[in-house]
Design a protein around this motif. Structure first.
Motif, PDB file in Angstrom:
ATOM      1  N   LEU A  27       0.703  -1.693   0.216  1.00  0.00           N
ATOM      2  CA  LEU A  27       0.241   0.094  -0.437  1.00  0.00           C
ATOM      3  C   LEU A  27       0.688   1.471   0.442  1.00  0.00           C
ATOM      4  N   GLY A  28       1.864   1.318   0.366  1.00  0.00           N
ATOM      5  CA  GLY A  28       2.900   2.043  -0.219  1.00  0.00           C
ATOM      6  C   GLY A  28       3.114   3.198   1.710  1.00  0.00           C
ATOM      7  N   ILE A  29       2.499   2.523   2.335  1.00  0.00           N
ATOM      8  CA  ILE A  29       2.674   3.067   3.721  1.00  0.00           C
ATOM      9  C   ILE A  29       3.827   3.400   4.532  1.00  0.00           C
ATOM     10  N   PHE A  30       5.032   2.542   4.316  1.00  0.00           N
ATOM     11  CA  PHE A  30       6.216   1.876   5.150  1.00  0.00           C
ATOM     12  C   PHE A  30       6.639   2.405   3.839  1.00  0.00           C
ATOM     13  N   PRO A  31       7.007   3.830   3.654  1.00  0.00           N
ATOM     14  CA  PRO A  31       8.265   4.305   2.871  1.00  0.00           C
ATOM     15  C   PRO A  31       9.308   3.735   3.038  1.00  0.00           C
ATOM     16  N   PHE A  32       9.894   2.903   3.351  1.00  0.00           N
ATOM     17  CA  PHE A  32      11.538   2.188   3.498  1.00  0.00           C
ATOM     18  C   PHE A  32      11.958   0.548   2.924  1.00  0.00           C
ATOM     19  N   LYS A  33      12.504   0.694   2.623  1.00  0.00           N
ATOM     20  CA  LYS A  33      13.141  -0.369   1.877  1.00  0.00           C
ATOM     21  C   LYS A  33      14.409  -1.205   2.878  1.00  0.00           C
ATOM     22  N   TYR A  34      14.959  -2.740   2.942  1.00  0.00           N
ATOM     23  CA  TYR A  34      15.764  -2.952   3.363  1.00  0.00           C
ATOM     24  C   TYR A  34      17.440  -2.957   2.798  1.00  0.00           C
ATOM     25  N   ASP A  35      18.269  -2.559   3.705  1.00  0.00           N
ATOM     26  CA  ASP A  35      19.298  -3.210   2.653  1.00  0.00           C
ATOM     27  C   ASP A  35      20.045  -4.153   3.098  1.00  0.00           C
ATOM     28  N   PRO A  36      20.146  -5.287   2.866  1.00  0.00           N
ATOM     29  CA  PRO A  36      20.812  -6.581   3.626  1.00  0.00           C
ATOM     30  C   PRO A  36      22.165  -6.520   3.287  1.00  0.00           C
ATOM     31  N   LYS A  37      22.732  -5.413   2.222  1.00  0.00           N
ATOM     32  CA  LYS A  37      24.858  -5.133   3.342  1.00  0.00           C
ATOM     33  C   LYS A  37      24.865  -4.515   4.889  1.00  0.00           C
ATOM     34  N   LEU A  38      23.691  -3.499   4.637  1.00  0.00           N
ATOM     35  CA  LEU A  38      24.604  -2.794   5.636  1.00  0.00           C
ATOM     36  C   LEU A  38      23.262  -2.953   7.282  1.00  0.00           C
ATOM     37  N   ARG A  39      22.173  -4.337   6.307  1.00  0.00           N
ATOM     38  CA  ARG A  39      21.394  -4.614   7.700  1.00  0.00           C
ATOM     39  C   ARG A  39      20.158  -3.160   8.264  1.00  0.00           C
ATOM     40  N   ARG A  40      20.068  -2.427   7.417  1.00  0.00           N
ATOM     41  CA  ARG A  40      19.675  -1.375   7.226  1.00  0.00           C
ATOM     42  C   ARG A  40      18.148  -0.905   7.025  1.00  0.00           C
ATOM     43  N   LEU A  41      17.146  -0.324   7.261  1.00  0.00           N
ATOM     44  CA  LEU A  41      15.752   0.148   6.232  1.00  0.00           C
ATOM     45  C   LEU A  41      16.651   1.245   5.990  1.00  0.00           C
ATOM     46  N   ARG A  42      15.999   1.991   4.679  1.00  0.00           N
ATOM     47  CA  ARG A  42      16.438   2.666   3.926  1.00  0.00           C
ATOM     48  C   ARG A  42      14.984   3.890   3.047  1.00  0.00           C
ATOM     49  N   MET A 122      16.593  -2.001  15.374  1.00  0.00           N
ATOM     50  CA  MET A 122      16.560  -3.108  15.064  1.00  0.00           C
ATOM     51  C   MET A 122      18.301  -3.674  15.706  1.00  0.00           C
ATOM     52  N   LEU A 123      18.720  -2.612  15.553  1.00  0.00           N
ATOM     53  CA  LEU A 123      19.897  -2.527  15.915  1.00  0.00           C
ATOM     54  C   LEU A 123      20.374  -3.819  17.397  1.00  0.00           C
ATOM     55  N   LEU A 124      19.414  -2.901  17.368  1.00  0.00           N
ATOM     56  CA  LEU A 124      19.401  -3.594  19.708  1.00  0.00           C
ATOM     57  C   LEU A 124      19.073  -4.904  19.045  1.00  0.00           C
ATOM     58  N   GLU A 125      17.794  -4.922  18.484  1.00  0.00           N
ATOM     59  CA  GLU A 125      17.336  -6.804  18.455  1.00  0.00           C
ATOM     60  C   GLU A 125      18.228  -7.473  18.095  1.00  0.00           C
ATOM     61  N   ALA A 126      19.392  -7.187  16.682  1.00  0.00           N
ATOM     62  CA  ALA A 126      20.891  -7.682  16.081  1.00  0.00           C
ATOM     63  C   ALA A 126      21.357  -7.810  17.538  1.00  0.00           C
ATOM     64  N   LYS A 127      21.725  -6.739  18.037  1.00  0.00           N
ATOM     65  CA  LYS A 127      23.184  -6.992  18.976  1.00  0.00           C
ATOM     66  C   LYS A 127      22.682  -7.437  20.352  1.00  0.00           C
ATOM     67  N   TYR A 128      21.671  -7.116  20.763  1.00  0.00           N
ATOM     68  CA  TYR A 128      21.936  -7.731  22.108  1.00  0.00           C
ATOM     69  C   TYR A 128      20.569  -8.199  22.500  1.00  0.00           C
ATOM     70  N   PHE A 129      19.813  -8.837  21.954  1.00  0.00           N
ATOM     71  CA  PHE A 129      18.131  -9.729  22.309  1.00  0.00           C
ATOM     72  C   PHE A 129      17.900 -10.502  21.681  1.00  0.00           C
ATOM     73  N   CYS A 130      18.724 -10.627  20.764  1.00  0.00           N
ATOM     74  CA  CYS A 130      18.471 -11.916  19.330  1.00  0.00           C
ATOM     75  C   CYS A 130      18.730 -13.150  19.474  1.00  0.00           C
ATOM     76  N   SER A 131      19.886 -12.847  20.602  1.00  0.00           N
ATOM     77  CA  SER A 131      20.567 -14.593  21.328  1.00  0.00           C
ATOM     78  C   SER A 131      19.397 -14.410  22.407  1.00  0.00           C
ATOM     79  N   ASP A 132      18.711 -13.729  22.976  1.00  0.00           N
ATOM     80  CA  ASP A 132      17.931 -14.143  24.292  1.00  0.00           C
ATOM     81  C   ASP A 132      16.741 -15.500  24.216  1.00  0.00           C
ATOM     82  N   ALA A 133      16.859 -16.410  24.513  1.00  0.00           N
ATOM     83  CA  ALA A 133      16.405 -17.632  24.280  1.00  0.00           C
ATOM     84  C   ALA A 133      14.484 -17.492  25.117  1.00  0.00           C
TER      85      ALA A 133
END
Length: 387
Positions: A27-42, A122-133
């Motif tokens: 619907l075009g209401i989330f105007p960000f695309k994901y850059d898999p190399k940088l792992r960031r939204l742009r 996303m940075l917090l999730e990937a670096k600090y909370f992703c490995s939490d089981a």
């Protein structure tokens, strides 16, 4: 951030989150695309243009259809019977169009800030909370309930459409309304999902603080550097929460007001159809209309729930930090860090004060429900002679 974890519930949560993301892109209401190399939204200009086209097209079609009805003098039976309802409905159409435009344009205007906020989460999730089981049941439950209510919200216009007798509106009109409602719901859910992720991160910090308390009570050594690191994470979450709430401040107030007003008007529709025109069947009155209303009220209550969860979890952090006072022979450096943590929590709280008007929590949600009933009662009393 949306990687599926073990367990059926967690996989279903991932499916819901991915469905919301892909629908928002469509619907075009989330105007960000994901850059898999940088792992960031742009931000994407093409998605912004798609959003403008997808948002303006339904509005133009709705306004065109309304102008044609007005030009040919086409009025529903309920409007011929009750002029007050016609005036209120016309006013709500204008307010709805203004609200949709304002919500989307302000979100687009603050998209650069939103890009930084989402990348921070996303940075917090990937670096600090992703490995939490450890999983957060309240977070999973909120996502599942929200996805279920979005589906019901799409069905609500069709339920009300087929529930109203003697109305032969084109199916395309109902489809346009459904798409407009889906876009509005998705714009709102972006904000509340951001709050839900912040809640989950704070919940995990509280779990680790509780583990540290248990360890110290068992006469084990506690790491002051780890507590300092948790304070740093907590500070980042408070900062991201403040920026996120500021970006969605006006949108939240407008959408809450419109949804509550829509519920009042739908109830008044039901009263006029049943009492004045006697055209509504018992099945429609008892089953179809209450189902549509219940979906809107439950969706509204979920907004209160996620805000209340984050506030309570923030207060629980202060309560957990007080447990360290009962521990004897604690390291001086650790004691100092705990004091700094408690002082920060007492001054930086998760409080949802929108536009300086009202706080959003369970108490306010209940007061708004009562206010909706009272406004409906006032409306019936004002127009009692025409019923």
């Amino acid at each position: 951030m949306f990687r599926p974890r073990c367990g059926l519930r967690q996989k279903f949560v991932c499916v819901v989150l991915r469905s919301i993301l892909y629908s928002s892109w469509l619907l075009g209401i989330f105007p960000f695309k994901y850059d898999p190399k940088l792992r960031r939204l742009r931000r994407s200009k093409w998605l912004i243009l798609l959003g403008l086209a997808m948002t303006s097209s339904p509005l133009i079609l709705m306004l065109k259809q309304s102008a044609e009805y007005h030009e040919h003098g086409i009025r529903l039976d309920v409007f011929q019977r009750n002029s007050v309802l016609h005036q209120i409905s016309s006013l709500m159409e204008v307010v709805g169009v203004v609200t949709i435009c304002t919500v989307y344009l302000r979100t687009l205007w603050r998209s650069k800030h939103l890009e930084e906020i989402y990348n921070g989460l996303m940075l917090l999730e990937a670096k600090y909370f992703c490995s939490d089981a450890r999983e957060c049941p309240a977070f999973d439950g909120y996502v599942i309930q929200k996805g279920f209510l979005i589906v019901l919200g799409l069905l609500a216009p069709w339920i009300v459409h087929f529930g109203m007798p003697n109305i032969n509106l084109p199916v395309m009109n109902v489809l346009v309304v459904s798409l407009g409602k889906l876009g509005t719901l998705l714009l709102a859910v972006h904000y509340h999902l951001g709050l839900a992720f912040i809640y989950r991160f704070v919940w995990l910090i509280n779990r680790e603080l509780l583990s540290l308390v248990s360890s110290l009570r068992g006469h084990h050594m506690g790491s002051s550097s780890r507590v300092r690191f948790l304070l740093k994470l907590y500070t980042k979450l408070v900062h991201l929460y403040g920026r996120l709430a500021d970006c969605y401040d006006y949108q939240t107030v407008l959408m809450m007001a419109v949804f509550l007003a829509a519920n009042i008007i739908v109830c008044f529709y039901m009263i006029v159809y049943r009492i004045s025109l006697s055209q509504m069947s018992f099945f429609v009155m008892v089953i179809m209309f209450p189902l549509a209303l219940a979906n809107n009220f439950l969706d509204f209550w979920l907004i209160m729930k996620v805000c209340d969860l984050l506030q309570k979890t923030g207060r629980q952090t202060s309560t957990i930090l007080k447990l360290f006072n009962d521990i004897e022979s604690m390291d001086k450096e650790l004691e100092r860090i705990i004091s700094d943590f408690a002082l920060y929590c007492s001054h930086q709280r998760f409080m949802f004060l929108h536009c300086g008007l009202f706080y959003v929590n369970r108490e306010m949600g209940f007061e708004m429900f009562v206010a909706s009933f009272l406004y409906l009662l006032y409306l019936v009393q004002f127009d009692f002679m025409n019923l």
